[in-house]
Design an enzyme around this catalytic site. Structure first.
Site, PDB file in Angstrom:
ATOM      1  CB  CYS A   1      -0.892   0.003   1.240  1.00  0.00           C
ATOM      2  SG  CYS A   1       0.076   0.124   2.757  1.00  0.00           S
TER       3      CYS A   1
ATOM      4  CG  HIS B   1       3.300  -6.928  11.142  1.00  0.00           C
ATOM      5  ND1 HIS B   1       2.163  -6.301  11.565  1.00  0.00           N
ATOM      6  CD2 HIS B   1       4.206  -6.754  12.130  1.00  0.00           C
ATOM      7  CE1 HIS B   1       2.371  -5.774  12.762  1.00  0.00           C
ATOM      8  NE2 HIS B   1       3.602  -6.039  13.115  1.00  0.00           N
TER       9      HIS B   1
ATOM     10  CG  HIS C   1      -1.706  -4.101  14.883  1.00  0.00           C
ATOM     11  ND1 HIS C   1      -1.198  -2.916  14.406  1.00  0.00           N
ATOM     12  CD2 HIS C   1      -1.512  -5.009  13.903  1.00  0.00           C
ATOM     13  CE1 HIS C   1      -0.739  -3.098  13.181  1.00  0.00           C
ATOM     14  NE2 HIS C   1      -0.920  -4.374  12.851  1.00  0.00           N
TER      15      HIS C   1
ATOM     16  CD  GLU D   1      -3.296   1.461  12.416  1.00  0.00           C
ATOM     17  OE1 GLU D   1      -2.909   0.673  11.530  1.00  0.00           O
ATOM     18  OE2 GLU D   1      -4.384   2.061  12.365  1.00  0.00           O
TER      19      GLU D   1
ATOM     20  CB  SER E   1       0.470  -9.223   7.614  1.00  0.00           C
ATOM     21  OG  SER E   1      -0.451  -8.385   6.974  1.00  0.00           O
TER      22      SER E   1
END
Ligand code: SF4
Length: 281
Positions: A12, A40, A122, A124, A218
């Site tokens: 991305c 990941h 995670h 994030e 991921s």
């Protein structure tokens, strides 16, 4: 065998950007460290380590060192600690994740209780949690929402980990709206994730087999696989071409291939080559 590759398959925007920043940084700085893997994906991690960027667990004396903040972002405390230790900071946080940080800080300062829909562990989500001084509530699934915790909230601002599946988010939101008088919702699933997930609505229906390529670590790859598998049981999560089993393709005439946001093009090409040789073309 007809092979259809999802248009959105592979890196991305945020991952491409982070890798570019990392490789540029190591060319211009002597010692570069990261707290954890850049993304990941094992192949990308190896490439970054081979370039000379060190993955460390803790920050130490930072003189003449650069700290690279990864695409997932980091809590405010990491920036503070790095500055105090003398690191130079290069920030490769994805701009979409930065946007979530801004929303969270703004809503928190307006007096809202922050709720994050995402995977608690995670990176994030940990980075988002670390934008505010107070504990935010993290919810992973509608079934695990604690009514006791949410019934005590008067005003909530809800954000979403960028790679969440929309159906799960909407299910959680429905529960929150039922029990909290004021809910302000920001759908922060990023565009790259939305495009990938939209393709997973049609490709598993139109194909006999679906291959989702990416690391098992991921989150976005696993979610793509779950979406595909819910529609087509002949869906498989593979890391590389070596994981492909010929028996998956008995009687299959159409195969769809997609890949997580941190899967390199080279790995996708390898899978397509393997599929071509399996089908003899
Ligand atoms: S998945 Fe979305 S938020 Fe995450 S790095 Fe890629 S573009 Fe950014």
């Amino acid at each position: 065998m007809i092979i259809t590759v999802a248009q959105s398959a592979g890196f991305c925007f945020g991952v491409k950007r982070a890798i570019k920043i990392a490789l540029e940084t190591i060319q211009n700085a002597g010692s570069v460290e990261m707290l954890g893997d850049i993304v990941h994906n094992e192949q990308v991690v190896q490439e970054i380590e081979a370039a000379g960027i060190r993955n460390v667990q803790f920050l130490a004396a930072g003189e003449n060192k650069t700290l690279l903040i990864r695409s997932h972002g980091a809590p405010e405390s990491v920036y503070r600690e790095a500055q105090q230790l003398g690191y130079r900071i290069v920030d490769a946080t994805c701009p979409m994740v930065k946007e979530i940080h801004t929303i969270v800080r703004d809503r928190f300062s307006q007096g809202y209780r922050i709720i994050i829909i995402g995977d608690k562990q995670h990176d994030e989500v940990q980075g988002i949690l670390g934008q505010i001084a107070c504990d935010a509530l993290v919810i992973e699934h509608a079934e695990t929402v604690s009514l006791e915790a949410i019934q005590a909230i008067e005003r909530a601002a809800v954000v979403v980990q960028s790679t969440q599946a929309l159906a799960n988010v909407l299910a959680i939101l429905a529960v929150l709206e039922q029990h909290i008088p004021e809910v302000v919702f920001s759908n922060t699933i990023c565009r790259a994730t939305r495009e990938r997930q939209a393709e997973m609505e049609s490709l598993p229906l139109e194909n006999d087999v679906v291959l989702v390529i990416g690391s098992k670590t991921s989150a976005n790859t696993k979610r793509l696989y779950e979406l595909a598998h819910a529609v087509n049981k002949n869906s498989h999560l593979i890391q590389t071409r070596d994981d492909i089993l010929p028996e998956w393709f008995t009687d299959a005439s159409k195969v769809a291939v997609t890949a997580g946001a941190s899967t390199p093009d080279q790995t996708i090409r390898g899978v397509i080559e393997a599929l071509r040789s399996l089908s003899g073309c």
